[in-house]
Design a protein around this motif. Sequence first.
Motif, PDB file in Angstrom:
ATOM      1  N   GLY A 106     -29.169  19.442  16.971  1.00  7.02           N
ATOM      2  CA  GLY A 106     -28.038  18.660  16.477  1.00  7.02           C
ATOM      3  C   GLY A 106     -28.110  17.218  16.957  1.00  7.02           C
ATOM      4  N   ASN A 107     -27.542  16.302  16.181  1.00  7.80           N
ATOM      5  CA  ASN A 107     -27.637  14.887  16.540  1.00  7.80           C
ATOM      6  C   ASN A 107     -26.303  14.304  17.016  1.00  7.80           C
ATOM      7  OD1 ASN A 107     -26.464  14.781  13.955  1.00  7.80           O
ATOM      8  ND2 ASN A 107     -27.553  12.907  13.403  1.00  7.80           N
ATOM      9  N   CYS A 108     -25.568  15.084  17.809  1.00  5.87           N
ATOM     10  CA  CYS A 108     -24.304  14.575  18.361  1.00  5.87           C
ATOM     11  C   CYS A 108     -24.555  13.383  19.284  1.00  5.87           C
ATOM     12  CB  CYS A 108     -23.532  15.664  19.082  1.00  5.87           C
ATOM     13  SG  CYS A 108     -24.415  16.439  20.465  1.00  5.87           S
ATOM     14  N   LEU A 109     -25.607  13.423  20.089  1.00  3.15           N
ATOM     15  CA  LEU A 109     -25.896  12.317  21.000  1.00  3.15           C
ATOM     16  C   LEU A 109     -26.223  11.051  20.219  1.00  3.15           C
ATOM     17  CD1 LEU A 109     -26.388  11.051  23.735  1.00  3.15           C
ATOM     18  CD2 LEU A 109     -28.654  12.134  23.759  1.00  3.15           C
ATOM     19  N   GLN A 110     -27.094  11.162  19.259  1.00  3.83           N
ATOM     20  CA  GLN A 110     -27.449  10.023  18.412  1.00  3.83           C
ATOM     21  C   GLN A 110     -26.196   9.432  17.777  1.00  3.83           C
ATOM     22  OE1 GLN A 110     -29.472  11.125  14.788  1.00  3.83           O
ATOM     23  NE2 GLN A 110     -30.286   9.072  14.460  1.00  3.83           N
ATOM     24  N   THR A 111     -25.335  10.292  17.260  1.00  3.68           N
ATOM     25  CA  THR A 111     -24.131   9.840  16.573  1.00  3.68           C
ATOM     26  C   THR A 111     -23.142   9.213  17.539  1.00  3.68           C
ATOM     27  OG1 THR A 111     -24.474  11.637  14.988  1.00  3.68           O
ATOM     28  CG2 THR A 111     -22.344  10.533  14.946  1.00  3.68           C
ATOM     29  N   ALA A 112     -22.964   9.821  18.702  1.00  3.69           N
ATOM     30  CA  ALA A 112     -22.033   9.263  19.686  1.00  3.69           C
ATOM     31  C   ALA A 112     -22.501   7.887  20.155  1.00  3.69           C
ATOM     32  CB  ALA A 112     -21.877  10.221  20.860  1.00  3.69           C
ATOM     33  N   PRO A 163     -18.503  13.779  36.572  1.00  2.00           N
ATOM     34  CA  PRO A 163     -17.418  14.028  35.604  1.00  2.00           C
ATOM     35  C   PRO A 163     -16.098  13.308  35.862  1.00  2.00           C
ATOM     36  CG  PRO A 163     -18.355  16.107  36.361  1.00  2.00           C
ATOM     37  CD  PRO A 163     -19.013  15.014  37.131  1.00  2.00           C
ATOM     38  N   ARG A 164     -15.783  12.969  37.086  1.00  2.00           N
ATOM     39  CA  ARG A 164     -14.495  12.332  37.374  1.00  2.00           C
ATOM     40  C   ARG A 164     -14.594  10.819  37.582  1.00  2.00           C
ATOM     41  NH1 ARG A 164     -11.412  16.746  37.718  1.00  2.00           N
ATOM     42  NH2 ARG A 164     -12.009  18.512  38.980  1.00  2.00           N
ATOM     43  N   ALA A 165     -15.753  10.247  37.267  1.00  2.00           N
ATOM     44  CA  ALA A 165     -15.952   8.807  37.458  1.00  2.00           C
ATOM     45  C   ALA A 165     -15.128   8.005  36.451  1.00  2.00           C
ATOM     46  CB  ALA A 165     -17.431   8.467  37.308  1.00  2.00           C
ATOM     47  N   ALA A 166     -14.822   6.798  36.819  1.00  3.71           N
ATOM     48  CA  ALA A 166     -14.107   5.890  35.910  1.00  3.71           C
ATOM     49  C   ALA A 166     -15.130   5.264  34.964  1.00  3.71           C
ATOM     50  CB  ALA A 166     -13.389   4.819  36.705  1.00  3.71           C
ATOM     51  N   VAL A 167     -15.002   5.582  33.695  1.00  2.00           N
ATOM     52  CA  VAL A 167     -15.903   5.063  32.673  1.00  2.00           C
ATOM     53  C   VAL A 167     -15.057   4.404  31.595  1.00  2.00           C
ATOM     54  CG1 VAL A 167     -17.547   5.696  30.862  1.00  2.00           C
ATOM     55  CG2 VAL A 167     -17.703   6.772  33.114  1.00  2.00           C
ATOM     56  N   GLY A 168     -15.281   3.109  31.385  1.00  5.52           N
ATOM     57  CA  GLY A 168     -14.528   2.388  30.365  1.00  5.52           C
ATOM     58  C   GLY A 168     -14.890   2.844  28.963  1.00  5.52           C
ATOM     59  N   LEU A 169     -16.168   2.767  28.620  1.00  6.65           N
ATOM     60  CA  LEU A 169     -16.642   3.204  27.311  1.00  6.65           C
ATOM     61  C   LEU A 169     -18.003   3.838  27.490  1.00  6.65           C
ATOM     62  CD1 LEU A 169     -16.227   3.330  24.234  1.00  6.65           C
ATOM     63  CD2 LEU A 169     -17.379   1.111  24.095  1.00  6.65           C
ATOM     64  N   GLY A 170     -18.168   4.999  26.917  1.00  7.90           N
ATOM     65  CA  GLY A 170     -19.447   5.687  27.032  1.00  7.90           C
ATOM     66  C   GLY A 170     -19.430   7.036  26.372  1.00  7.90           C
ATOM     67  N   LEU A 171     -20.088   7.979  27.027  1.00  7.85           N
ATOM     68  CA  LEU A 171     -20.245   9.325  26.490  1.00  7.85           C
ATOM     69  C   LEU A 171     -19.793  10.344  27.525  1.00  7.85           C
ATOM     70  CD1 LEU A 171     -23.956   8.977  25.303  1.00  7.85           C
ATOM     71  CD2 LEU A 171     -21.903   8.489  23.958  1.00  7.85           C
ATOM     72  N   ALA A 172     -19.411  11.506  27.056  1.00  6.83           N
ATOM     73  CA  ALA A 172     -19.178  12.653  27.926  1.00  6.83           C
ATOM     74  C   ALA A 172     -20.030  13.792  27.400  1.00  6.83           C
ATOM     75  CB  ALA A 172     -17.705  13.054  27.933  1.00  6.83           C
ATOM     76  N   PHE A 173     -20.634  14.543  28.327  1.00  3.82           N
ATOM     77  CA  PHE A 173     -21.406  15.736  27.996  1.00  3.82           C
ATOM     78  C   PHE A 173     -20.701  16.945  28.574  1.00  3.82           C
ATOM     79  CE2 PHE A 173     -24.772  12.496  28.185  1.00  3.82           C
ATOM     80  CZ  PHE A 173     -25.406  12.711  26.982  1.00  3.82           C
ATOM     81  N   GLY A 174     -20.876  18.059  27.902  1.00  7.94           N
ATOM     82  CA  GLY A 174     -20.333  19.303  28.412  1.00  7.94           C
ATOM     83  C   GLY A 174     -20.504  20.403  27.386  1.00  7.94           C
ATOM     84  N   PRO A 175     -20.049  21.610  27.738  1.00  7.90           N
ATOM     85  CA  PRO A 175     -20.161  22.729  26.799  1.00  7.90           C
ATOM     86  C   PRO A 175     -19.152  22.593  25.658  1.00  7.90           C
ATOM     87  CG  PRO A 175     -19.065  23.418  28.813  1.00  7.90           C
ATOM     88  CD  PRO A 175     -19.501  22.007  29.028  1.00  7.90           C
ATOM     89  N   SER A 176     -19.585  23.004  24.496  1.00  7.84           N
ATOM     90  CA  SER A 176     -18.677  23.060  23.343  1.00  7.84           C
ATOM     91  C   SER A 176     -18.266  24.514  23.133  1.00  7.84           C
ATOM     92  CB  SER A 176     -19.378  22.540  22.085  1.00  7.84           C
ATOM     93  OG  SER A 176     -20.315  23.501  21.624  1.00  7.84           O
ATOM     94  N   LEU A 177     -17.282  24.722  22.317  1.00  6.45           N
ATOM     95  CA  LEU A 177     -16.860  26.086  21.989  1.00  6.45           C
ATOM     96  C   LEU A 177     -17.908  26.804  21.145  1.00  6.45           C
ATOM     97  CD1 LEU A 177     -13.082  25.461  21.252  1.00  6.45           C
ATOM     98  CD2 LEU A 177     -14.120  26.366  23.327  1.00  6.45           C
ATOM     99  N   ARG A 178     -18.894  26.066  20.646  1.00 12.96           N
ATOM    100  CA  ARG A 178     -19.972  26.656  19.842  1.00 12.96           C
ATOM    101  C   ARG A 178     -21.106  27.169  20.716  1.00 12.96           C
ATOM    102  NH1 ARG A 178     -18.072  22.204  18.074  1.00 12.96           N
ATOM    103  NH2 ARG A 178     -19.746  20.898  18.856  1.00 12.96           N
ATOM    104  N   GLY A 179     -20.973  27.018  22.036  1.00 17.02           N
ATOM    105  CA  GLY A 179     -21.965  27.572  22.950  1.00 17.02           C
ATOM    106  C   GLY A 179     -23.170  26.690  23.194  1.00 17.02           C
ATOM    107  N   THR A 180     -23.022  25.411  23.014  1.00  9.87           N
ATOM    108  CA  THR A 180     -24.126  24.491  23.243  1.00  9.87           C
ATOM    109  C   THR A 180     -23.623  23.270  23.999  1.00  9.87           C
ATOM    110  OG1 THR A 180     -25.944  23.325  22.152  1.00  9.87           O
ATOM    111  CG2 THR A 180     -23.818  23.262  21.051  1.00  9.87           C
ATOM    112  N   THR A 181     -24.533  22.541  24.612  1.00  7.29           N
ATOM    113  CA  THR A 181     -24.166  21.278  25.234  1.00  7.29           C
ATOM    114  C   THR A 181     -23.900  20.275  24.124  1.00  7.29           C
ATOM    115  OG1 THR A 181     -25.504  21.763  27.163  1.00  7.29           O
ATOM    116  CG2 THR A 181     -24.923  19.463  26.804  1.00  7.29           C
ATOM    117  N   HIS A 182     -22.856  19.488  24.300  1.00  8.24           N
ATOM    118  CA  HIS A 182     -22.393  18.580  23.254  1.00  8.24           C
ATOM    119  C   HIS A 182     -22.116  17.213  23.861  1.00  8.24           C
ATOM    120  CE1 HIS A 182     -20.629  17.470  19.453  1.00  8.24           C
ATOM    121  NE2 HIS A 182     -19.388  17.403  19.923  1.00  8.24           N
ATOM    122  N   ALA A 183     -22.181  16.173  23.047  1.00  9.33           N
ATOM    123  CA  ALA A 183     -21.863  14.805  23.475  1.00  9.33           C
ATOM    124  C   ALA A 183     -20.738  14.260  22.614  1.00  9.33           C
ATOM    125  CB  ALA A 183     -23.090  13.915  23.341  1.00  9.33           C
ATOM    126  N   VAL A 184     -19.777  13.615  23.273  1.00  9.22           N
ATOM    127  CA  VAL A 184     -18.668  12.969  22.582  1.00  9.22           C
ATOM    128  C   VAL A 184     -18.518  11.542  23.105  1.00  9.22           C
ATOM    129  CG1 VAL A 184     -17.436  15.155  22.209  1.00  9.22           C
ATOM    130  CG2 VAL A 184     -16.890  13.745  24.218  1.00  9.22           C
TER     131      VAL A 184
END
Length: 124
Positions: free
Chosen positions: A18-24, A65-86
């Motif tokens: 999947g290209n969630c990282l590319q898209t994010a 995970p708890r760092a102060a980030v102004g603009l960027g990406l977050a990674f973690g598990p999705s409900l679809r059972g895969t690592t996802h980027a938002v």
Amino acid sequence: MRELTQTILLNDPSGLPGNCLQTAVACVLDLDLEDVPHFAVYKDWALRLQMFGRERGYRVRYMPPRAAVGLGLAFGPSLRGTTHAVVWAGGRMAWDPHPSRIGLSAVTELVAFELALPASTATP
């Protein structure tokens, strides 16, 4: 920031990841999707992401995970059972590139995109 939807999903018939990282990344940097590499097809995707950001005037920093980030990406598990980027902004999810828009079930890592100072203005 743009709101784009990923074009390659988990279990795509092409066999590509999947290209969630590319898209994010395209969303964060306000780029067209075709102007951003499909990082997930490379084993050294994290280094390539840093180089891509640097070429566009950003320092790409991987943060806990708890760092102060102004603009960027977050990674973690999705409900679809895969690592996802938002897209992450102001301490929360700003956009999920997946068509479901469900987001992450937890944040495991953040990536900050920080404007880099031009070499001529950097302090020695």
